[in-house]
Design a protein around this motif. Structure first.
Motif, short mmCIF file in Angstrom:
data_model
loop_
_atom_site.label_atom_id
_atom_site.label_comp_id
_atom_site.label_asym_id
_atom_site.label_seq_id
_atom_site.Cartn_x
_atom_site.Cartn_y
_atom_site.Cartn_z
N PHE A 91 77.78 -8.43 35.34
CA PHE A 91 77.16 -9.74 35.17
C PHE A 91 77.72 -10.46 33.94
O PHE A 91 77.94 -11.67 33.97
CB PHE A 91 75.64 -9.59 35.01
CG PHE A 91 74.91 -9.12 36.22
CD1 PHE A 91 74.96 -9.82 37.42
CD2 PHE A 91 74.13 -7.97 36.15
CE1 PHE A 91 74.27 -9.38 38.54
CE2 PHE A 91 73.42 -7.53 37.26
CZ PHE A 91 73.49 -8.23 38.46
N VAL A 122 76.50 -17.04 35.36
CA VAL A 122 75.85 -15.73 35.40
C VAL A 122 76.04 -15.01 34.07
O VAL A 122 75.11 -14.39 33.55
CB VAL A 122 76.40 -14.90 36.58
CG1 VAL A 122 75.90 -13.46 36.51
CG2 VAL A 122 75.99 -15.53 37.90
N PRO A 169 76.12 -6.78 40.18
CA PRO A 169 75.40 -7.20 41.39
C PRO A 169 75.22 -6.05 42.36
O PRO A 169 76.05 -5.13 42.44
CB PRO A 169 76.31 -8.29 41.99
CG PRO A 169 77.13 -8.78 40.84
CD PRO A 169 77.34 -7.59 39.96
N ARG A 187 72.26 -14.20 41.77
CA ARG A 187 72.68 -13.29 40.70
C ARG A 187 71.76 -13.38 39.49
O ARG A 187 71.50 -12.36 38.84
CB ARG A 187 74.15 -13.56 40.35
CG ARG A 187 75.09 -13.04 41.44
CD ARG A 187 76.44 -13.71 41.46
NE ARG A 187 77.29 -13.15 42.49
CZ ARG A 187 77.23 -13.49 43.78
NH1 ARG A 187 76.34 -14.40 44.19
NH2 ARG A 187 78.04 -12.92 44.66
#
Length: 313
Positions: free
Chosen positions: A131, A96, A121, A21
């Motif tokens: 995110f 992330v 994503p 990610r």
């Protein structure tokens, strides 16, 4: 250092999911800030002596020229500008969400403004979640992340060697962040007609006949690291052709098939390098022959096309 050191997915799955990610965030910045190239060659990362790089971008969109580099030795992310300014932050200890925040703060510090049209994503199970809201993925084991870079570095050179034997249109050896696989692709000059129902990413990627080879670290569907190869479109009868070495096998993948060779089978081979090159060569030879490619004309043994240097004249 071993050629192809141990990298079982089970030992670093959580770190891989987080890193994947991280890579997609930087990859989407690259997508938004680079000149489009055929087959999406502009979006991919390249392996470096310390990690991977998104390569220089910007310059044509009102932003300065800048780069984003992952350092998997000291475990930092560095954003650099053409005027020499640079800013960094540690990869360790980031979720992330915090990585996303830190990347865009770093860009602002060097005078770069980027907006992601879809900051989620791509083709991952949590594609619905921005995110900026992902605090779930926050694992980063520096030992295994460094090990994965060692593997990438070794596979990168092996794919470069395989690429050298083809004189036609061939991609760079590059890391695609959407699926986190390292690949090189050989192309014919024949166009492939894909219908409007096919998504635009796939239509651009497969607008010509291709035979592709690569490596990935495994995922939920294939929970082991493996080398792979495939042809698109897949010539009739390809799956009935023999693969080398014996442990190589076919895996169903969407509407086609992947030829795969498990990483651990390669590690156990007497000559791992020749084992992988033989695997890639066996699929290419069968697929190119069935698709009617001029294999002899497209060959460049040892990376040489000059007939004098090859001793052909």
């Amino acid at each position: 250092m071993d050629l192809f050191p141990e990298i079982p997915l089970s030992q670093w799955r959580d770190s891989k999911e987080t890193l994947h990610r991280f890579a997609q965030i930087v990859g989407k910045i690259r997508l938004a800030s680079s000149v489009r190239r055929n087959h999406w060659w502009n979006v991919a990362f390249h392996v470096t002596g310390r990690g991977v790089t998104a390569r220089p971008m910007g310059g044509v969109d009102g932003n300065p020229v800048f780069t984003i580099d992952f350092d998997f030795v000291d475990h930092w992310l560095t954003v650099s500008c053409l005027d020499g300014s640079t800013t960094s932050f540690p990869l360790l200890g980031q979720s992330v969400a915090s990585f996303h925040r830190e990347v865009f703060a770093a860009l602002r510090r060097i005078g770069v403004s980027v907006t992601l049209p879809h900051p989620h994503p791509y083709k991952l199970p949590d594609a619905h979640r921005p995110f900026a809201e992902d605090t779930e993925h926050a694992s980063y084991d520096p030992e295994w992340v460094n090990r994965h870079w060692q593997v990438l570095s070794q596979v990168n050179l092996l794919l470069e060697e395989f690429a050298s034997g083809f004189s036609g249109k061939v991609s760079p050896v590059h890391l695609f962040w959407h699926s986190y696989d390292l690949a090189v692709t050989r192309f014919s000059d024949r166009s492939v007609e894909l219908g409007a129902e096919v998504d635009p990413v796939t239509r651009e990627a497969y607008s010509r006949e291709v035979i592709s080879c690569g490596f990935w670290f495994g995922d939920d569907d294939h929970p082991r690291p493996a080398f792979y190869s495939y042809a698109a479109p897949e010539p009739a009868g390809l799956a009935g052709q023999p693969l080398r070495p014996a442990p190589a096998h076919w895996v169903e993948q969407g509407t086609g098939r992947l030829a795969t060779l498990d990483y651990d089978d390669v590690r156990a081979a007497v000559d791992p390098r020749e084992t992988v090159l033989g695997f890639y060569g066996s699929l290419y030879g069968s697929a190119a022959a069935l698709a009617g490619w001029d294999v002899e004309h497209l060959a460049s043994p040892g990376g040489i096309t000059d007939p004098l240097a090859r001793g052909d004249a």
